[in-house]
Motif scaffolding. Structure first.
Motif, PDB file in Angstrom:
ATOM      1  N   HIS A  48     -14.485 -33.003 -50.070  1.00 45.94           N
ATOM      2  CA  HIS A  48     -13.663 -33.863 -50.934  1.00 45.94           C
ATOM      3  C   HIS A  48     -13.047 -34.968 -50.081  1.00 45.94           C
ATOM      4  O   HIS A  48     -12.615 -34.722 -48.959  1.00 45.94           O
ATOM      5  CB  HIS A  48     -12.564 -33.054 -51.617  1.00 45.94           C
ATOM      6  CG  HIS A  48     -11.789 -33.848 -52.618  1.00 45.94           C
ATOM      7  ND1 HIS A  48     -12.269 -34.095 -53.883  1.00 45.94           N
ATOM      8  CD2 HIS A  48     -10.589 -34.455 -52.531  1.00 45.94           C
ATOM      9  CE1 HIS A  48     -11.383 -34.827 -54.531  1.00 45.94           C
ATOM     10  NE2 HIS A  48     -10.352 -35.059 -53.735  1.00 45.94           N
ATOM     11  N   THR A  49     -13.019 -36.172 -50.632  1.00 50.32           N
ATOM     12  CA  THR A  49     -12.418 -37.307 -49.933  1.00 50.32           C
ATOM     13  C   THR A  49     -11.127 -37.700 -50.640  1.00 50.32           C
ATOM     14  O   THR A  49     -11.118 -37.937 -51.850  1.00 50.32           O
ATOM     15  CB  THR A  49     -13.390 -38.503 -49.910  1.00 50.32           C
ATOM     16  OG1 THR A  49     -14.598 -38.082 -49.290  1.00 50.32           O
ATOM     17  CG2 THR A  49     -12.798 -39.660 -49.128  1.00 50.32           C
ATOM     18  N   PHE A  50     -10.054 -37.745 -49.879  1.00 46.36           N
ATOM     19  CA  PHE A  50      -8.750 -38.193 -50.376  1.00 46.36           C
ATOM     20  C   PHE A  50      -8.534 -39.626 -49.918  1.00 46.36           C
ATOM     21  O   PHE A  50      -9.046 -40.041 -48.883  1.00 46.36           O
ATOM     22  CB  PHE A  50      -7.632 -37.296 -49.833  1.00 46.36           C
ATOM     23  CG  PHE A  50      -7.690 -35.890 -50.333  1.00 46.36           C
ATOM     24  CD1 PHE A  50      -7.125 -35.534 -51.541  1.00 46.36           C
ATOM     25  CD2 PHE A  50      -8.330 -34.910 -49.588  1.00 46.36           C
ATOM     26  CE1 PHE A  50      -7.182 -34.235 -52.007  1.00 46.36           C
ATOM     27  CE2 PHE A  50      -8.393 -33.605 -50.028  1.00 46.36           C
ATOM     28  CZ  PHE A  50      -7.819 -33.272 -51.244  1.00 46.36           C
ATOM     29  N   ALA A  51      -7.740 -40.390 -50.670  1.00 49.42           N
ATOM     30  CA  ALA A  51      -7.503 -41.797 -50.334  1.00 49.42           C
ATOM     31  C   ALA A  51      -6.736 -41.943 -49.030  1.00 49.42           C
ATOM     32  O   ALA A  51      -6.931 -42.912 -48.297  1.00 49.42           O
ATOM     33  CB  ALA A  51      -6.764 -42.506 -51.467  1.00 49.42           C
ATOM     34  N   ASN A  52      -5.835 -41.003 -48.736  1.00 47.18           N
ATOM     35  CA  ASN A  52      -5.092 -41.043 -47.471  1.00 47.18           C
ATOM     36  C   ASN A  52      -4.572 -39.646 -47.141  1.00 47.18           C
ATOM     37  O   ASN A  52      -4.708 -38.715 -47.943  1.00 47.18           O
ATOM     38  CB  ASN A  52      -3.952 -42.078 -47.514  1.00 47.18           C
ATOM     39  CG  ASN A  52      -2.988 -41.838 -48.650  1.00 47.18           C
ATOM     40  OD1 ASN A  52      -2.588 -40.716 -48.898  1.00 47.18           O
ATOM     41  ND2 ASN A  52      -2.636 -42.901 -49.358  1.00 47.18           N
ATOM     42  N   SER A  53      -3.986 -39.499 -45.986  1.00 48.46           N
ATOM     43  CA  SER A  53      -3.514 -38.182 -45.519  1.00 48.46           C
ATOM     44  C   SER A  53      -2.413 -37.609 -46.389  1.00 48.46           C
ATOM     45  O   SER A  53      -2.337 -36.398 -46.595  1.00 48.46           O
ATOM     46  CB  SER A  53      -3.026 -38.282 -44.072  1.00 48.46           C
ATOM     47  OG  SER A  53      -4.075 -38.613 -43.221  1.00 48.46           O
ATOM     48  N   CYS A  54      -1.551 -38.459 -46.898  1.00 51.02           N
ATOM     49  CA  CYS A  54      -0.460 -37.990 -47.745  1.00 51.02           C
ATOM     50  C   CYS A  54      -1.002 -37.327 -49.006  1.00 51.02           C
ATOM     51  O   CYS A  54      -0.557 -36.253 -49.396  1.00 51.02           O
ATOM     52  CB  CYS A  54       0.457 -39.159 -48.098  1.00 51.02           C
ATOM     53  SG  CYS A  54       1.868 -38.682 -49.121  1.00 51.02           S
ATOM     54  N   LEU A  55      -1.970 -37.953 -49.647  1.00 47.52           N
ATOM     55  CA  LEU A  55      -2.566 -37.363 -50.840  1.00 47.52           C
ATOM     56  C   LEU A  55      -3.302 -36.065 -50.516  1.00 47.52           C
ATOM     57  O   LEU A  55      -3.303 -35.128 -51.311  1.00 47.52           O
ATOM     58  CB  LEU A  55      -3.525 -38.353 -51.502  1.00 47.52           C
ATOM     59  CG  LEU A  55      -2.853 -39.546 -52.179  1.00 47.52           C
ATOM     60  CD1 LEU A  55      -3.906 -40.531 -52.659  1.00 47.52           C
ATOM     61  CD2 LEU A  55      -1.982 -39.083 -53.328  1.00 47.52           C
ATOM     62  N   LYS A  56      -3.899 -35.992 -49.361  1.00 46.75           N
ATOM     63  CA  LYS A  56      -4.589 -34.763 -48.945  1.00 46.75           C
ATOM     64  C   LYS A  56      -3.607 -33.601 -48.899  1.00 46.75           C
ATOM     65  O   LYS A  56      -3.889 -32.512 -49.391  1.00 46.75           O
ATOM     66  CB  LYS A  56      -5.241 -34.954 -47.575  1.00 46.75           C
ATOM     67  CG  LYS A  56      -5.823 -33.658 -46.991  1.00 46.75           C
ATOM     68  CD  LYS A  56      -6.307 -33.834 -45.581  1.00 46.75           C
ATOM     69  CE  LYS A  56      -5.220 -33.904 -44.592  1.00 46.75           C
ATOM     70  NZ  LYS A  56      -4.924 -32.736 -43.815  1.00 46.75           N
ATOM     71  N   GLU A  57      -2.451 -33.839 -48.333  1.00 43.72           N
ATOM     72  CA  GLU A  57      -1.485 -32.754 -48.182  1.00 43.72           C
ATOM     73  C   GLU A  57      -0.781 -32.405 -49.483  1.00 43.72           C
ATOM     74  O   GLU A  57      -0.428 -31.249 -49.698  1.00 43.72           O
ATOM     75  CB  GLU A  57      -0.485 -33.106 -47.099  1.00 43.72           C
ATOM     76  CG  GLU A  57      -1.136 -33.128 -45.725  1.00 43.72           C
ATOM     77  CD  GLU A  57      -0.171 -33.429 -44.614  1.00 43.72           C
ATOM     78  OE1 GLU A  57       1.056 -33.398 -44.851  1.00 43.72           O
ATOM     79  OE2 GLU A  57      -0.642 -33.686 -43.498  1.00 43.72           O
ATOM     80  N   THR A  58      -0.550 -33.359 -50.358  1.00 49.00           N
ATOM     81  CA  THR A  58       0.141 -33.051 -51.608  1.00 49.00           C
ATOM     82  C   THR A  58      -0.802 -32.509 -52.670  1.00 49.00           C
ATOM     83  O   THR A  58      -0.453 -31.592 -53.392  1.00 49.00           O
ATOM     84  CB  THR A  58       0.881 -34.289 -52.165  1.00 49.00           C
ATOM     85  OG1 THR A  58      -0.052 -35.340 -52.358  1.00 49.00           O
ATOM     86  CG2 THR A  58       1.982 -34.715 -51.242  1.00 49.00           C
ATOM     87  N   GLN A  59      -2.017 -33.059 -52.776  1.00 49.45           N
ATOM     88  CA  GLN A  59      -2.938 -32.603 -53.810  1.00 49.45           C
ATOM     89  C   GLN A  59      -3.728 -31.380 -53.392  1.00 49.45           C
ATOM     90  O   GLN A  59      -4.256 -30.668 -54.241  1.00 49.45           O
ATOM     91  CB  GLN A  59      -3.899 -33.724 -54.192  1.00 49.45           C
ATOM     92  CG  GLN A  59      -3.225 -34.834 -54.931  1.00 49.45           C
ATOM     93  CD  GLN A  59      -4.198 -35.929 -55.354  1.00 49.45           C
ATOM     94  OE1 GLN A  59      -5.374 -35.883 -55.029  1.00 49.45           O
ATOM     95  NE2 GLN A  59      -3.694 -36.896 -56.079  1.00 49.45           N
ATOM     96  N   GLY A  60      -3.833 -31.118 -52.148  1.00 52.15           N
ATOM     97  CA  GLY A  60      -4.586 -29.957 -51.674  1.00 52.15           C
ATOM     98  C   GLY A  60      -3.747 -28.718 -51.495  1.00 52.15           C
ATOM     99  O   GLY A  60      -4.204 -27.760 -50.888  1.00 52.15           O
ATOM    100  N   ALA A  61      -2.523 -28.750 -51.988  1.00 55.02           N
ATOM    101  CA  ALA A  61      -1.594 -27.652 -51.812  1.00 55.02           C
ATOM    102  C   ALA A  61      -1.476 -27.327 -50.323  1.00 55.02           C
ATOM    103  O   ALA A  61      -1.623 -28.202 -49.496  1.00 55.02           O
ATOM    104  CB  ALA A  61      -2.029 -26.454 -52.633  1.00 55.02           C
ATOM    105  N   SER A  62      -1.211 -26.085 -49.992  1.00 53.32           N
ATOM    106  CA  SER A  62      -1.043 -25.754 -48.574  1.00 53.32           C
ATOM    107  C   SER A  62      -2.379 -25.522 -47.874  1.00 53.32           C
ATOM    108  O   SER A  62      -2.419 -25.451 -46.652  1.00 53.32           O
ATOM    109  CB  SER A  62      -0.167 -24.514 -48.445  1.00 53.32           C
ATOM    110  OG  SER A  62      -0.818 -23.408 -49.026  1.00 53.32           O
ATOM    111  N   VAL A  63      -3.456 -25.422 -48.624  1.00 49.31           N
ATOM    112  CA  VAL A  63      -4.767 -25.166 -48.018  1.00 49.31           C
ATOM    113  C   VAL A  63      -5.158 -26.314 -47.097  1.00 49.31           C
ATOM    114  O   VAL A  63      -5.667 -26.107 -45.998  1.00 49.31           O
ATOM    115  CB  VAL A  63      -5.833 -24.967 -49.107  1.00 49.31           C
ATOM    116  CG1 VAL A  63      -7.214 -24.798 -48.485  1.00 49.31           C
ATOM    117  CG2 VAL A  63      -5.497 -23.758 -49.960  1.00 49.31           C
ATOM    118  N   PHE A  64      -4.895 -27.564 -47.507  1.00 53.49           N
ATOM    119  CA  PHE A  64      -5.297 -28.723 -46.731  1.00 53.49           C
ATOM    120  C   PHE A  64      -4.191 -29.250 -45.817  1.00 53.49           C
ATOM    121  O   PHE A  64      -4.316 -30.316 -45.238  1.00 53.49           O
ATOM    122  CB  PHE A  64      -5.773 -29.853 -47.639  1.00 53.49           C
ATOM    123  CG  PHE A  64      -6.990 -29.485 -48.439  1.00 53.49           C
ATOM    124  CD1 PHE A  64      -8.026 -28.769 -47.869  1.00 53.49           C
ATOM    125  CD2 PHE A  64      -7.098 -29.861 -49.754  1.00 53.49           C
ATOM    126  CE1 PHE A  64      -9.149 -28.441 -48.595  1.00 53.49           C
ATOM    127  CE2 PHE A  64      -8.225 -29.545 -50.496  1.00 53.49           C
ATOM    128  CZ  PHE A  64      -9.254 -28.826 -49.921  1.00 53.49           C
TER     129      PHE A  64
END
Length: 144
Positions: free
Chosen positions: A126-142
């Motif tokens: 999965h590609t997130f637009a930026n690191s912040c979205l990766k951490e918030t939308q991926g819950a604690s897994v990402f």
């Protein structure tokens, strides 16, 4: 060698040869009754995993006990349990988005997960637009 000693030696070797296969199990029993759940998670800056070198990799084991090099394996496994292993549903678990607003910058971050989840093979990207979205939308897994 005396005939009696020869018979005794032959009998002992024959007994050992026949009894040895019977004393070991044909296959080893599984270590646990739980289905294996071992994942390798990688992240890197780019749009596709095929063209992006991984910058960080962690492991997450969620069988009977949680372990791995993930910063919070217990919470990561709990989040995966809550979505029943459906990695696309992790965005539903986001709770940090209201507390941590993200900018609209586009600096893509690709995340991959490979391994086994509850006995089923996993190959996720999965590609997130930026690191912040990766951490918030991926819950604690990402969050690693």
């Amino acid at each position: 060698m005396r005939p009696m000693a020869r018979w005794a030696m032959t009998g002992g070797l024959l007994t050992a040869a026949l009894a040895a296969p019977l004393s070991t199990p044909a296959h080893s029993a599984p270590a646990t009754l739980y289905a294996p759940s071992a994942l390798v998670l990688t992240t890197g800056h780019g749009e596709f995993a095929a063209t992006t070198a991984p910058e960080r990799a962690v492991t997450l084991n969620c069988a009977y006990t949680t372990s791995g090099t993930h910063p919070d394996p217990r919470r990561g496994c709990a989040d995966l349990d809550r979505v029943n292993g459906d990695l696309d549903r992790l965005a539903v678990l986001r709770g940090n988005e209201a507390e941590r607003p993200c900018t609209k910058e586009y600096r893509p971050v690709v995340v991959t997960i490979q391994g086994v989840w509850r006995g089923t093979r996993v190959n996720y990207e999965h590609t997130f637009a930026n690191s912040c979205l990766k951490e918030t939308q991926g819950a604690s897994v990402f969050s690693f």
